[in-house]
Design a protein around this motif. Structure first.
Motif, PDB file in Angstrom:
ATOM      1  N   ASP A 253       0.672  -1.560  -0.197  1.00 18.70           N
ATOM      2  CA  ASP A 253      -0.028   0.159  -0.073  1.00 18.70           C
ATOM      3  C   ASP A 253       0.816   0.862  -0.296  1.00 18.70           C
ATOM      4  OD1 ASP A 253      -2.149  -1.881   0.570  1.00 18.70           O
ATOM      5  OD2 ASP A 253      -2.313  -1.417   2.369  1.00 18.70           O
ATOM      6  N   THR A 254       2.566   0.923  -0.229  1.00 24.26           N
ATOM      7  CA  THR A 254       3.153   2.633   0.247  1.00 24.26           C
ATOM      8  C   THR A 254       4.127   2.674  -1.034  1.00 24.26           C
ATOM      9  OG1 THR A 254       3.444   1.901   2.458  1.00 24.26           O
ATOM     10  CG2 THR A 254       4.962   3.186   1.784  1.00 24.26           C
ATOM     11  N   TRP A 255       4.293   4.328  -1.288  1.00 18.83           N
ATOM     12  CA  TRP A 255       4.718   4.281  -2.732  1.00 18.83           C
ATOM     13  C   TRP A 255       5.521   5.769  -2.614  1.00 18.83           C
ATOM     14  CZ3 TRP A 255      -0.185   1.995  -2.948  1.00 18.83           C
ATOM     15  CH2 TRP A 255       0.211   0.804  -4.102  1.00 18.83           C
ATOM     16  N   VAL A 256       6.462   5.649  -2.651  1.00 17.55           N
ATOM     17  CA  VAL A 256       7.379   6.937  -2.396  1.00 17.55           C
ATOM     18  C   VAL A 256       7.682   7.713  -4.351  1.00 17.55           C
ATOM     19  CG1 VAL A 256       9.791   7.401  -2.176  1.00 17.55           C
ATOM     20  CG2 VAL A 256       8.496   5.788  -1.030  1.00 17.55           C
ATOM     21  N   LEU A 257       7.707   8.925  -4.370  1.00 20.60           N
ATOM     22  CA  LEU A 257       7.993   9.661  -5.500  1.00 20.60           C
ATOM     23  C   LEU A 257       9.628  10.795  -4.551  1.00 20.60           C
ATOM     24  CD1 LEU A 257       4.343  11.618  -5.547  1.00 20.60           C
ATOM     25  CD2 LEU A 257       5.248   9.676  -6.970  1.00 20.60           C
ATOM     26  N   GLU A 258      10.529   9.692  -5.338  1.00 20.62           N
ATOM     27  CA  GLU A 258      12.287  10.022  -5.618  1.00 20.62           C
ATOM     28  C   GLU A 258      12.105  10.995  -5.640  1.00 20.62           C
ATOM     29  OE1 GLU A 258      14.305   5.662  -4.249  1.00 20.62           O
ATOM     30  OE2 GLU A 258      13.029   6.036  -6.369  1.00 20.62           O
ATOM     31  N   GLY A 259      13.076  11.638  -4.857  1.00 25.64           N
ATOM     32  CA  GLY A 259      13.940  13.343  -5.761  1.00 25.64           C
ATOM     33  C   GLY A 259      15.459  13.301  -6.260  1.00 25.64           C
ATOM     34  N   ALA A 260      15.824  14.417  -6.650  1.00 26.81           N
ATOM     35  CA  ALA A 260      17.366  13.922  -7.402  1.00 26.81           C
ATOM     36  C   ALA A 260      18.176  14.011  -5.823  1.00 26.81           C
ATOM     37  CB  ALA A 260      17.467  14.399  -8.470  1.00 26.81           C
ATOM     38  N   GLN A 261      19.372  13.640  -5.909  1.00 24.09           N
ATOM     39  CA  GLN A 261      20.183  14.207  -5.290  1.00 24.09           C
ATOM     40  C   GLN A 261      21.146  15.089  -5.530  1.00 24.09           C
ATOM     41  OE1 GLN A 261      19.572  12.450  -2.217  1.00 24.09           O
ATOM     42  NE2 GLN A 261      21.255  11.325  -2.323  1.00 24.09           N
ATOM     43  N   GLU A 262      20.140  15.961  -5.463  1.00 24.17           N
ATOM     44  CA  GLU A 262      20.929  17.297  -5.854  1.00 24.17           C
ATOM     45  C   GLU A 262      20.867  18.425  -4.669  1.00 24.17           C
ATOM     46  OE1 GLU A 262      20.270  15.864 -10.683  1.00 24.17           O
ATOM     47  OE2 GLU A 262      18.978  18.317 -10.031  1.00 24.17           O
ATOM     48  N   ASP A 263      20.993  19.621  -6.232  1.00 24.22           N
ATOM     49  CA  ASP A 263      20.418  21.463  -4.874  1.00 24.22           C
ATOM     50  C   ASP A 263      19.271  21.963  -5.519  1.00 24.22           C
ATOM     51  OD1 ASP A 263      20.270  23.371  -3.571  1.00 24.22           O
ATOM     52  OD2 ASP A 263      22.083  23.668  -3.892  1.00 24.22           O
ATOM     53  N   PHE A 264      18.873  22.753  -5.203  1.00 28.14           N
ATOM     54  CA  PHE A 264      17.808  23.015  -5.917  1.00 28.14           C
ATOM     55  C   PHE A 264      18.370  24.213  -7.198  1.00 28.14           C
ATOM     56  CE2 PHE A 264      15.491  23.942  -2.012  1.00 28.14           C
ATOM     57  CZ  PHE A 264      14.688  23.211  -1.775  1.00 28.14           C
ATOM     58  N   SER A 265      17.423  23.968  -8.760  1.00 26.38           N
ATOM     59  CA  SER A 265      17.692  23.913 -10.690  1.00 26.38           C
ATOM     60  C   SER A 265      16.905  24.747 -10.869  1.00 26.38           C
ATOM     61  CB  SER A 265      19.065  23.365 -10.689  1.00 26.38           C
ATOM     62  OG  SER A 265      18.297  22.197 -11.014  1.00 26.38           O
ATOM     63  N   PHE A 266      16.796  25.449 -12.261  1.00 23.07           N
ATOM     64  CA  PHE A 266      15.912  25.306 -13.000  1.00 23.07           C
ATOM     65  C   PHE A 266      15.465  24.080 -13.223  1.00 23.07           C
ATOM     66  CE2 PHE A 266      15.218  29.863 -13.783  1.00 23.07           C
ATOM     67  CZ  PHE A 266      15.479  30.721 -12.923  1.00 23.07           C
ATOM     68  N   ALA A 267      16.508  23.307 -14.179  1.00 28.08           N
ATOM     69  CA  ALA A 267      16.240  21.568 -14.314  1.00 28.08           C
ATOM     70  C   ALA A 267      15.289  20.482 -13.758  1.00 28.08           C
ATOM     71  CB  ALA A 267      17.420  20.966 -14.256  1.00 28.08           C
ATOM     72  N   ASN A 268      15.859  20.920 -12.018  1.00 23.76           N
ATOM     73  CA  ASN A 268      14.964  19.947 -10.831  1.00 23.76           C
ATOM     74  C   ASN A 268      13.985  20.409 -11.023  1.00 23.76           C
ATOM     75  OD1 ASN A 268      15.339  20.728  -9.140  1.00 23.76           O
ATOM     76  ND2 ASN A 268      17.701  19.441  -9.206  1.00 23.76           N
ATOM     77  N   GLY A 269      13.240  21.732 -11.161  1.00 23.31           N
ATOM     78  CA  GLY A 269      12.933  22.551 -10.388  1.00 23.31           C
ATOM     79  C   GLY A 269      11.593  22.771  -8.937  1.00 23.31           C
ATOM     80  N   GLY A 270      12.900  21.486  -8.143  1.00 26.72           N
ATOM     81  CA  GLY A 270      12.586  21.194  -7.061  1.00 26.72           C
ATOM     82  C   GLY A 270      12.949  20.428  -6.461  1.00 26.72           C
ATOM     83  N   ARG A 271      12.545  19.388  -7.645  1.00 27.79           N
ATOM     84  CA  ARG A 271      12.237  17.587  -6.859  1.00 27.79           C
ATOM     85  C   ARG A 271      13.285  17.216  -6.776  1.00 27.79           C
ATOM     86  NH1 ARG A 271      13.222  12.818  -9.020  1.00 27.79           N
ATOM     87  NH2 ARG A 271      14.005  14.178 -10.966  1.00 27.79           N
ATOM     88  N   ILE A 272      13.619  18.069  -5.274  1.00 28.12           N
ATOM     89  CA  ILE A 272      15.297  17.253  -4.286  1.00 28.12           C
ATOM     90  C   ILE A 272      14.675  16.546  -3.314  1.00 28.12           C
ATOM     91  CG2 ILE A 272      16.569  19.152  -5.935  1.00 28.12           C
ATOM     92  CD1 ILE A 272      16.424  19.926  -2.492  1.00 28.12           C
ATOM     93  N   VAL A 273      13.426  16.408  -3.104  1.00 29.31           N
ATOM     94  CA  VAL A 273      12.948  15.803  -1.721  1.00 29.31           C
ATOM     95  C   VAL A 273      11.762  15.050  -1.836  1.00 29.31           C
ATOM     96  CG1 VAL A 273      10.303  17.310  -2.478  1.00 29.31           C
ATOM     97  CG2 VAL A 273      11.088  16.712  -0.301  1.00 29.31           C
ATOM     98  N   ASN A 274      11.940  13.273  -1.598  1.00 30.76           N
ATOM     99  CA  ASN A 274      11.224  12.224  -1.091  1.00 30.76           C
ATOM    100  C   ASN A 274       9.614  12.554  -0.649  1.00 30.76           C
ATOM    101  OD1 ASN A 274      13.397  10.665  -2.275  1.00 30.76           O
ATOM    102  ND2 ASN A 274      13.363  10.254  -0.200  1.00 30.76           N
ATOM    103  N   THR A 275       8.490  13.022  -1.293  1.00 27.50           N
ATOM    104  CA  THR A 275       7.632  12.559  -1.077  1.00 27.50           C
ATOM    105  C   THR A 275       6.628  11.118  -1.044  1.00 27.50           C
ATOM    106  OG1 THR A 275       6.601  13.199  -2.954  1.00 27.50           O
ATOM    107  CG2 THR A 275       7.209  15.095  -1.905  1.00 27.50           C
TER     108      THR A 275
END
Length: 312
Positions: free
Chosen positions: A32-54
């Motif tokens: 029943d459990t899913w993760v949306l994994e973030g990139a191992q990066e700093d914030f950037s225009f390329a990743n749009g802030g997707r550095i966090v795990n939700t």
């Protein structure tokens, strides 16, 4: 020429409508459990802030979401990703703390579903607007139309039963003044928020290291099978907790010793890093930031000790 201009305008309109694609791909880590994994990066225009795990948990009574992400578009794409997994409604969205990559997706969710610790609510109200503005500078168009939405429910520590899952809410602190961790006793998954980083350098803009270390002890004592850190890969043991603890202890000791030796901030930033920590993602950016965040207090502590020498 007119046709070319019209075509360019059409392309621009289409690009604007399309928005930023976070390419969210839910990965199942437990029943029943899913993760949306973030990139191992700093914030950037390329990743749009997707550095966090939700993450999200699909229960018989609806979906529980852990953190809403860095922007409105991320939140909306999270809702779409959940819909690809289940037709259950989203009933709870628990925000672990007030850093922008964890709560600026709140707009995508019904206000009545949003909850956080009372201190987190206060800090979002106080700092949210400035965080949002800074994220625009850091990641650009991915933040389009993002506005601050403060959760409506003040969470407290304790057990909550939802659709056959027994969630334990842990009210901790140290990374910030209010850090929520969630243990799903039904699956054994511990959602640690930014109290735990894995193979990624911890961030410290609101840190109190002594309190953070105490919180890590609390987490390590919990009966979990999998741990979802705020940043970095999911793990099946306490390795990420111990790695975070080791780094924080080293950082605290370095700053204390450097202040006692009279080094200035710039000198501390140039000190060589131990090999064990050189492997951590974003270390070259985060270590100097931590020095700037924490060294003034270390210097003040050293000054206090020197002005009150121990006598026998």
């Amino acid at each position: 020429m007119k046709r070319l201009l019209a075509l360019l305008a059409l392309i621009a309109v289409h690009a604007t409508a399309a928005g930023f694609d976070y390419a969210l791909a839910p990965r199942q880590i437990a029943p029943d459990t899913w993760v949306l994994e973030g990139a191992q990066e700093d914030f950037s225009f390329a990743n749009g802030g997707r550095i966090v795990n939700t993450a999200f948990v699909v229960t018989d009574a609806g979906v529980v979401v852990i953190d809403s992400g860095p922007s409105r578009q991320y939140g909306e794409q999270t809702v779409a990703a959940i819909a690809r997994i289940t037709d259950q409604p989203i009933v709870k969205v628990w925000i672990t703390h007030h850093h922008p990559d964890h709560f600026l997706g709140n707009q995508a969710f019904a206000p009545k579903t949003l909850g956080a610790l009372a201190r987190t609510l206060t800090d979002i109200e106080t700092d949210g607007k400035a965080f949002n503005e800074n994220m625009f500078r850091l990641v650009g168009d991915a933040m389009r139309d993002t506005e601050v939405v403060v959760p409506t429910e003040a969470l407290v520590a304790g057990i909550i039963e939802i659709g056959g899952h027994r969630f334990e809410l842990l009210a901790l602190d140290g990374h910030t003044a209010g850090d929520l961790a969630v243990l799903d006793h039904t699956t054994g998954v511990l959602f640690a928020g930014d109290l735990v980083f894995h193979d990624r350098t911890p961030t410290t803009p609101h840190a109190t290291i002594a309190r953070w270390l105490d919180s890590l002890d609390v987490l390590e004592a919990r009966p979990f099978k999998h741990i979802v850190p705020g940043h970095g890969p999911v793990a099946a043991d306490a390795g990420p907790i111990r790695q975070t603890r080791d780094y924080l202890k080293w950082l605290d000791g370095l700053l204390t010793q450097s202040a006692a030796a009279g080094l200035d901030m710039t000198e501390v930033m140039r000190l060589p890093l131990p090999k064990i920590f050189r492997q951590l993602a974003v270390i070259d950016a985060e270590f100097p930031r931590s020095v700037s965040h924490l060294y003034p207090a270390a210097e003040e502590g050293a000054l206090h000790v020197s002005s009150h020498p121990v006598t026998h």
